[in-house]
Enzyme design. Structure first.
Site, mmCIF file in Angstrom:
data_model
loop_
_atom_site.group_PDB
_atom_site.id
_atom_site.type_symbol
_atom_site.label_atom_id
_atom_site.label_comp_id
_atom_site.label_asym_id
_atom_site.label_seq_id
_atom_site.Cartn_x
_atom_site.Cartn_y
_atom_site.Cartn_z
ATOM 1 N NE ARG A 276 -11.582 5.493 31.729
ATOM 2 C CZ ARG A 276 -10.372 6.344 31.489
ATOM 3 N NH1 ARG A 276 -9.502 5.887 32.275
ATOM 4 N NH2 ARG A 276 -10.125 7.077 30.506
ATOM 5 C CB CYS A 352 16.372 8.848 34.009
ATOM 6 S SG CYS A 352 17.358 7.678 34.488
#
Ligand code: LLP
Length: 423
Positions: A276, A352
């Site tokens: 990261r 969705c």
């Protein structure tokens, strides 16, 4: 952030306006700054220079070949957790003699692949894995270099889903069994014990856990040497935190301050597995507003990027700064809480699922159809965790170097979506 400045009211990556990139390559679009990645690597290399570290970039954070090549050219090694990641390192021209292989479930095939490529060492996570590595090495007439992964039982105070160094996590081996397992390695001529490994969790925004891990490492290394092991490696994993909200990230030198003295005291070499820290803030995901709507007393801005692209908010409730590419209100230093001229907004995607959001109840400038939105800090665990959910093609990735733009991954087509299906 210097790699992604707003100039004259619009967002740039280095010298290139984001809006120009979006127009040319479409949205969603991942835009990386090469100089940012090189700057982060330099920062780590300089901070830890005294102990001549091997920096094994953690491929899981971002495994796009164009990114791996930048990191290879900076002289780094790689931390892999699967045969697929090792394949990617090779495809990017990485030096396999600087590869460490971690992960709790290495298969015989993956172990063989790693031994064929003479990797630096395996981070071993269980007794059965030791047996498997010994057996595969034997069948190849090789000696496998291993370090044992210790579960140091340190609470690094990360998200419940990304903590790894506490007792009860699936990672590593308990300190109580460590000497016994090391003795087993000593008796086995197919294995060479080189040192110890710990990874505390991710992201870690304080130095305390590393100081504690350093002390544990010294104790364990001393105990193992008394038992007759010739060990000289400490691998402290990854986990260095970054600034997602403001300036909460620490410089590499802060971590080095507590790690370097411990490594020197233990008279060891240091391996690190940062992911990261290297790539997190190297990338902005640019999307386009498809619709806006007001329902249930809320303002929704619906964009064309979604949880299939960046799953971190849905999966970990992660915070990413979001702001328009050409904002009506300049982005303030602090993007949390109420902001004058802005309205409470949910920035959501078209997938969705209710968890498909990038920002919830965030004060954002007014946006309308066609506006471009930037999601910051998207370089780590962004594309690497993206999927085709809802049959959405993965987006284009471009690397910016000053004024030069290179497409490092093209947008998937509908044909790509079905290319592997046979009937
Ligand atoms: N080494 C080992 C053994 C690891 O398990 C990890 C990350 C790293 C190094 C690199 O950690 P970093 O320097 O990137 O913090 N998907 C989550 C993060 C999962 C981290 C898994 N292990 C997220 O998006 O926050």
């Amino acid at each position: 952030m210097q790699s992604f400045p707003y100039r004259d009211g619009e967002l740039y990556c280095e010298n290139v306006p984001m809006a120009k990139l979006a127009e040319q390559y479409g949205t969603p679009l991942w835009v990386y700054s090469k100089s940012f990645i090189l700057g982060q690597l330099k920062q780590i290399q300089t901070a830890f220079a005294e102990v001549d570290p091997v920096i094994c970039y953690s491929v899981k954070a971002n495994s796009t070949l164009g990114i791996l090549r930048v990191i290879r050219d900076a002289g780094c090694g790689f931390d892999v957790v699967s045969g697929g990641e090792l394949y990617r390192v090779k495809a990017a021209g990485g030096d396999t003699s600087k590869v460490v292989f971690a992960g709790v479930g290495k298969t015989d095939e993956e172990i063989r692949f790693a031994l064929e490529n003479d990797i630096l060492m395996f981070d071993v996570e269980s007794e059965q894995e030791l047996d498997a590595i010994a057996a595969v090495a034997d069948s190849m007439g090789k000696v496998a270099r291993v370090v044992l992964r210790l579960n140091p039982d340190i609470d690094a105070k990360t998200h419940a889903k990304t903590t790894t160094g506490k007792k009860g996590n699936k990672f590593g081996m308990d300190i109580e069994r460590f000497r016994e397992l090391a003795a087993k390695v000593l008796r086995d001529k197919r294995l060479a014990l080189k040192g110890i490994h710990m990874h505390l969790g991710s992201p870690i925004l304080t130095t305390g856990p590393y100081a504690a891990a350093g002390q544990k490492a010294i104790e364990v290394v001393e105990a193992l040497r008394l038992d007759g092991h010739d060990i000289n490696w400490i691998n402290l994993g990854g986990g260095f935190g970054i600034s997602y909200r403001g300036n909460e990230g620490l410089p590499a030198s802060a971590y080095a301050e507590v790690i370097v003295p411990a490594v020197q005291q233990a008279k060891c070499r240091l391996a690190l597995e940062p992911g990261r820290f290297v790539v997190g803030n190297s990338c902005v995901l640019v999307s386009k507003v498809v619709y806006t709507k007001r329902e249930g007393g809320k303002l929704f801005v619906i964009q064309d990027a979604a949880m299939n692209d960046l799953i971190r908010p849905a999966m970990y409730d992660s915070f990413h700064r979001v702001w328009p590419v050409r904002p009506a209100t300049p982005m303030p230093e602090n993007v949390e809480g109420e902001i004058v001229g802005c309205e409470k907004t949910d920035l959501v995607g078209p997938v969705c699922e209710s968890s498909d959001y990038f920002a919830k109840d965030r004060y954002l400038p007014k946006m309308q159809r066609g506006d471009l939105v930037a999601t910051f800090s998207a370089g780590a665990y962004g594309t690497a965790m993206s999927s085709n959910y809802n049959s959405r093609p993965r987006a284009t990735e471009v690397l910016v170097d000053g004024s030069t733009v290179t497409v490092i991954r093209r947008r998937e087509t509908y044909a790509d979506l079905v290319a592997h299906e046979l009937s």
